[in-house]
Enzyme design. Structure first.
Site, PDB file in Angstrom:
ATOM      1  N   LYS A  47      -7.418  13.989  28.381  1.00 40.97           N
ATOM      2  CA  LYS A  47      -6.966  14.901  29.447  1.00 40.97           C
ATOM      3  C   LYS A  47      -5.907  14.203  30.311  1.00 40.97           C
ATOM      4  CE  LYS A  47     -10.922  13.166  31.992  1.00 40.97           C
ATOM      5  NZ  LYS A  47     -12.239  13.419  32.553  1.00 40.97           N
ATOM      6  N   TYR A 264      12.149   1.765  55.537  1.00 45.40           N
ATOM      7  CA  TYR A 264      11.859   2.886  56.428  1.00 45.40           C
ATOM      8  C   TYR A 264      10.824   2.519  57.486  1.00 45.40           C
ATOM      9  CZ  TYR A 264      14.279   6.493  53.701  1.00 45.40           C
ATOM     10  OH  TYR A 264      15.221   7.278  53.083  1.00 45.40           O
TER      11      TYR A 264
HETATM   12  C1  LIG Z   1     -12.866  12.198  32.157  1.00 47.30           C
HETATM   13  C2  LIG Z   1     -14.201  12.303  31.534  1.00 47.30           C
HETATM   14  C3  LIG Z   1     -14.655  11.312  30.648  1.00 47.30           C
HETATM   15  C4  LIG Z   1     -13.936   9.988  30.465  1.00 47.30           C
HETATM   16  O1  LIG Z   1     -14.212   9.198  31.601  1.00 47.30           O
HETATM   17  P1  LIG Z   1     -13.675   7.694  31.783  1.00 47.30           P
HETATM   18  O2  LIG Z   1     -14.314   7.248  33.041  1.00 47.30           O
HETATM   19  O3  LIG Z   1     -12.205   7.792  31.882  1.00 47.30           O
HETATM   20  O4  LIG Z   1     -14.115   6.925  30.587  1.00 47.30           O
HETATM   21  C5  LIG Z   1     -15.858  11.539  29.996  1.00 47.30           C
HETATM   22  N1  LIG Z   1     -16.580  12.674  30.220  1.00 47.30           N
HETATM   23  C6  LIG Z   1     -16.180  13.633  31.093  1.00 47.30           C
HETATM   24  C7  LIG Z   1     -17.027  14.827  31.313  1.00 47.30           C
HETATM   25  C8  LIG Z   1     -14.988  13.465  31.786  1.00 47.30           C
HETATM   26  O5  LIG Z   1     -14.609  14.392  32.672  1.00 47.30           O
END
Ligand SMILES: *Cc1c(COP(=O)(O)O)cnc(C)c1O
Length: 375
Positions: A47, A264
């Site tokens: 994702k 800045y």
């Molecule tokens: C994003 C996510 C993962 C992966 O998590 P990490 O901490 O990046 O390993 C696994 N399961 C779910 C439900 C997630 O939302």
């Protein structure tokens, strides 16, 4: 080496920041996690554009490394995975939007059903002849998505309904896996084990990256790492190989008298005569503004010509200043690492008050992307 921004070839020599993505390191991290998974299937969370590194090249690389199951947040991410890895199983973590069952199934995507409303809609669609697979998400302590334990128990007590639903996976998600001693971990594992036993014959999944390292009782049939694959820290132990390296060239070096301010807001007063190198990178590239240095508050470090040097003053939209007083070879045109093998992404994140996940997923669209090892 492959450069994705080929439309810029008519422009003069590169002037901006780039991110180099090491796909062989991603594959190696996948194999390391698969070896640590103790017989559980190792899936991958891709994702957020595969945590900023690019969902297509990441999916292709992971599939070649042996990954068969992918988790995305949104259907549109799932469609990219489906097109890139036609044989893969793809779960959509955000679940079933109202009316979305036919289009998800037609796209070959599996919703992760996270509420009774979603379960009922999916079941009704299947009863009417719809064909598709789905996961059931049960909440064991996160209180975000998922059936309550009570709802899941009611469902499990109706084997005919479970058979109609035919869940391909029963899953939950850990809230504190990066803090191994947190009591919620053991509680969630215990609740999930009891729950999974009520869905006999259905594969179960609990662990993210950090969860894999909490031990065998957390691994079940399938693990779902994300951040560890991409080289981010996932607990108290060391991270795996860095995958994204962000660099920027020095645009100019200037001598600034001691006592003057830089940047800045005149937020940093220089305590000594300083050679300041100005880099072509800023928050418009995804480098966090909060990682800058200001009086009394140190910022992140960068790596140049073998030296770690501090940021000085605020991060601008397009520029960052670093202190190269002690690095005489730092000159115009020299490339500086903002994070990668010498500066951990999590160290920059910490200086900015955030986590490596956020830095990676915010890598800016303006960055030149270079894929090492094919893309
Ligand atoms: C994003 C996510 C993962 C992966 O998590 P990490 O901490 O990046 O390993 C696994 N399961 C779910 C439900 C997630 O939302």
């Amino acid at each position: 080496m492959q450069n994705s921004s080929s439309d810029a070839t008519a422009l003069p020599a590169r002037h901006g920041a780039r991110v180099r993505i090491d796909l062989p390191a991603l594959a190696a991290n996948y194999r390391t996690l698969a070896a640590a998974a103790g017989g559980a299937e190792t899936a991958a969370a891709v994702k957020g554009d595969a945590y900023g590194i690019g969902i297509e090249p990441a999916t292709r690389t992971l599939a070649r490394a042996g990954c068969r199951t992918f988790f995305v947040a949104l259907p549109k991410e799932g469609a990219i995975v489906r097109a890139t890895a036609p044989e893969a199983t793809v779960y959509v973590l955000s679940g079933l939007a109202p009316g979305a069952a036919p289009s998800l199934a037609a796209a070959g995507l599996r919703p992760v059903l996270g509420s009774m409303a979603e379960i009922e809609e999916w079941a009704a669609w299947k009863k009417a002849g719809g064909e598709g697979r789905a996961a059931i998400h049960v909440d064991t302590g996160m209180n975000r998505l998922g059936l309550t334990l009570a709802e899941a128990a009611v469902l499990a007590a109706d084997p005919a309904a479970v058979d109609d639903l035919a869940p391909a996976l029963v899953m939950s998600h850990l809230a504190c896996a990066d803090t191994p001693d947190h009591p919620l971990n053991a509680l969630q594992a215990e609740r999930f084990a009891a729950l999974a036993a009520r869905f006999p014959g259905r594969p179960a999944s609990l662990a993210n990256s950090a969860g894999i390292h909490l031990g065998a009782p957390f691994r079940f049939d399938l693990v779902r790492p994300g951040i560890a694959l991409y080289g981010g820290r996932f607990g108290p132990g060391p991270a795996l190989a860095p995958v994204a390296t962000v660099t920027a060239p020095i645009v100019q070096v200037r001598e600034v008298p001691g006592g003057e301010t830089i940047g800045y807001g005149a937020a940093e007063t220089l305590r000594r005569p300083t050679r300041a190198a100005i880099l072509s990178i800023g928050y418009a590239d995804g480098y966090p503004r909060a990682a800058g240095g200001a009086d009394g508050r140190p910022g992140a470090f960068a790596f140049v010509e073998g030296h770690h040097v501090p940021l000085i003053g605020r991060v601008s939209m397009d520029l960052v200043a670093i202190d190269v007083t002690d690095v005489p070879s730092a000159r115009r045109g020299v490339e500086v690492e903002l994070f990668g093998p010498h500066v951990a992404v999590d160290a920059v994140a910490e200086a900015a008050g955030t986590i490596g996940y956020e830095l990676l997923t915010r890598l800016g669209a303006r960055l030149e992307r270079v894929y090492a090892g094919g893309g």
